[in-house]
Design an enzyme around this catalytic site. Structure first.
Site, PDB file in Angstrom:
ATOM      1  N   ASP A  29       2.544   2.392   3.633  1.00  0.00           N
ATOM      2  CA  ASP A  29       1.887   3.590   3.378  1.00  0.00           C
ATOM      3  C   ASP A  29       2.746   4.694   3.292  1.00  0.00           C
ATOM      4  O   ASP A  29       2.400   5.899   3.644  1.00  0.00           O
ATOM      5  CB  ASP A  29       0.780   3.752   4.615  1.00  0.00           C
ATOM      6  CG  ASP A  29      -0.324   4.452   4.320  1.00  0.00           C
ATOM      7  OD1 ASP A  29      -0.621   4.839   3.232  1.00  0.00           O
ATOM      8  OD2 ASP A  29      -1.105   4.714   5.258  1.00  0.00           O
TER       9      ASP A  29
ATOM     10  N   HIS B  12      -9.223   0.511  -0.098  1.00  0.00           N
ATOM     11  CA  HIS B  12      -8.432   1.619   0.865  1.00  0.00           C
ATOM     12  C   HIS B  12      -9.286   2.993   1.228  1.00  0.00           C
ATOM     13  O   HIS B  12     -10.220   3.209   0.605  1.00  0.00           O
ATOM     14  CB  HIS B  12      -7.317   2.415  -0.255  1.00  0.00           C
ATOM     15  CG  HIS B  12      -6.442   3.223   0.558  1.00  0.00           C
ATOM     16  ND1 HIS B  12      -6.723   4.613   0.548  1.00  0.00           N
ATOM     17  CD2 HIS B  12      -5.206   3.364   0.828  1.00  0.00           C
ATOM     18  CE1 HIS B  12      -5.712   5.248   1.118  1.00  0.00           C
ATOM     19  NE2 HIS B  12      -4.709   4.289   1.381  1.00  0.00           N
TER      20      HIS B  12
ATOM     21  N   GLU C 129       1.042  -1.090  -0.079  1.00  0.00           N
ATOM     22  CA  GLU C 129       0.119  -0.158   0.065  1.00  0.00           C
ATOM     23  C   GLU C 129       0.940   0.985   0.025  1.00  0.00           C
ATOM     24  O   GLU C 129       1.096   1.938   0.981  1.00  0.00           O
ATOM     25  CB  GLU C 129      -1.229  -0.042   1.205  1.00  0.00           C
ATOM     26  CG  GLU C 129      -1.801   1.157   1.325  1.00  0.00           C
ATOM     27  CD  GLU C 129      -2.707   1.443   2.315  1.00  0.00           C
ATOM     28  OE1 GLU C 129      -2.841   2.432   2.949  1.00  0.00           O
ATOM     29  OE2 GLU C 129      -3.047   0.303   2.904  1.00  0.00           O
TER      30      GLU C 129
END
Length: 335
Positions: free
Chosen positions: A296, A171, A8
């Site tokens: 992230d 997401h 991600e």
């Protein structure tokens, strides 16, 4: 630990703002999140790759930064951003396909069009390993209509994702103007990563599961980040309170619990949630095979995420479990 795979990790296109996409200054002033957030989102082969090398990240899966097409209420504009973003991301990751891959962005205004764009990216472009959907799709003249993918109309899309073996990463994104005004006014600090993101995504994921989508498409795989968006911690209560006598019309298979889908069709990542106790809770509730590493970036630090995983998470649950997490990562990114 070497050979980590991060799933991600955000990226942006230079003209995103003109297409209705993410503008870094809209989230926080420059320097508040990730240093120069705008520059870090655009960079792939410079600082990002250098930090990957320094921290044992072998492979990174990039996706157009949230809210992407989901934040655009106008159908044509959302479809254009998805198409432009996908073309640009394919070119970017194919500059170094041994280190990068991408997730397909889609407008979800029309399930059939979303299926066509996914198929185009899968068959005509290179470098994609899955799909990114930033929660619900904004629609309507005022942007306050929310389209959710547990609606049976989206079975067309889910069928395509299953057929192409394309995992779908759900997401977070910001709330609509109406919801922001009614729920978060005066408590804006809770509307984003601290609480609001997870509350919206976990409702959507549970809606998809309990609507029977995974039963109708048994090879479909879904992924959520941030240590499961609070779901692992609440899983006992979720299953305990989904009483079939009380909710006889719930479309999920009657011989299954929500927890039964984790590790085979539903997976979580550690993105932006570098807590060893939380990871141990997730492993205890949903199994180590359902847990995958992510960072992230650039909203979170590559060194922070990697140091935690290497030096703390690994020590806490042992080498065999540590290897199992990595093998799950490898299956997803290399499929």
């Amino acid at each position: 630990m070497l050979n980590k795979i991060a799933l991600e990790e955000a990226w942006n296109i230079p003209d995103a703002g003109s297409l209705g996409g993410f503008q870094p200054g809209s989230l926080a002033p420059k320097g508040v999140i990730g240093g120069d957030l705008g520059a870090n989102l655009l960079d792939v082969h410079g600082t990002r790759l250098q930090q990957m090398d320094e921290n044992g990240v072998e492979f990174m899966v990039l996706s157009l930064v949230s809210a992407g097409p989901q934040g655009i209420a106008d159908r044509e504009a959302a479809e254009k951003l998805a198409r432009v973003g996908n073309d640009a991301l394919s070119k970017e990751v194919m500059k170094n396909p041994k280190r990068f891959a991408g997730l397909v962005s889609l407008s979800m205004h029309d399930p059939s069009q979303a299926s066509q764009e996914l198929r185009r990216c899968w068959t005509e472009l290179q470098g994609f390993v899955g799909v990114i959907l930033n929660d619900f799709q904004s629609a309507g003249s005022d942007g306050n209509t929310m389209l959710y993918y547990d609606d049976p109309a989206y079975d067309t899309f889910w069928k395509t994702a299953e057929e192409l073996n394309a995992p779908v990463y759900i997401h977070p994104r910001s709330a609509t103007p109406e919801i922001t005004e009614k729920m978060w006014k005066g408590r804006e600090h809770l509307a984003f990563s601290a609480l609001g993101y997870a509350n919206r995504v976990n409702m959507h994921l549970l809606g998809i599961i309990t609507a029977g989508v995974l039963d109708r498409f048994p090879r479909l795989k879904l992924v959520v980040g941030h240590m499961g968006e609070h779901i692992p911690y609440d899983l006992y209560r979720i299953d305990h309170k989904l009483n079939r006598a009380r909710f006889p019309n719930m479309r999920m298979r009657k011989d299954r619990l929500v927890r039964d889908y984790f590790g085979t069709q539903v997976f979580i990542t550690t993105s932006g949630h570098f807590s060893t106790p939380a990871l141990l809770c997730a492993i205890a509730e949903i199994g180590v095979e359902a847990c995958m590493f992510s960072i992230d970036y650039p909203f979170e630090s590559i060194p922070n995420g990697c140091v935690w995983f290497d030096e703390h998470a690994g020590r806490s649950f042992g080498l065999s479990s540590y290897s199992s997490v990595f093998s799950a990562l490898a299956r997803y990114a290399r499929a």
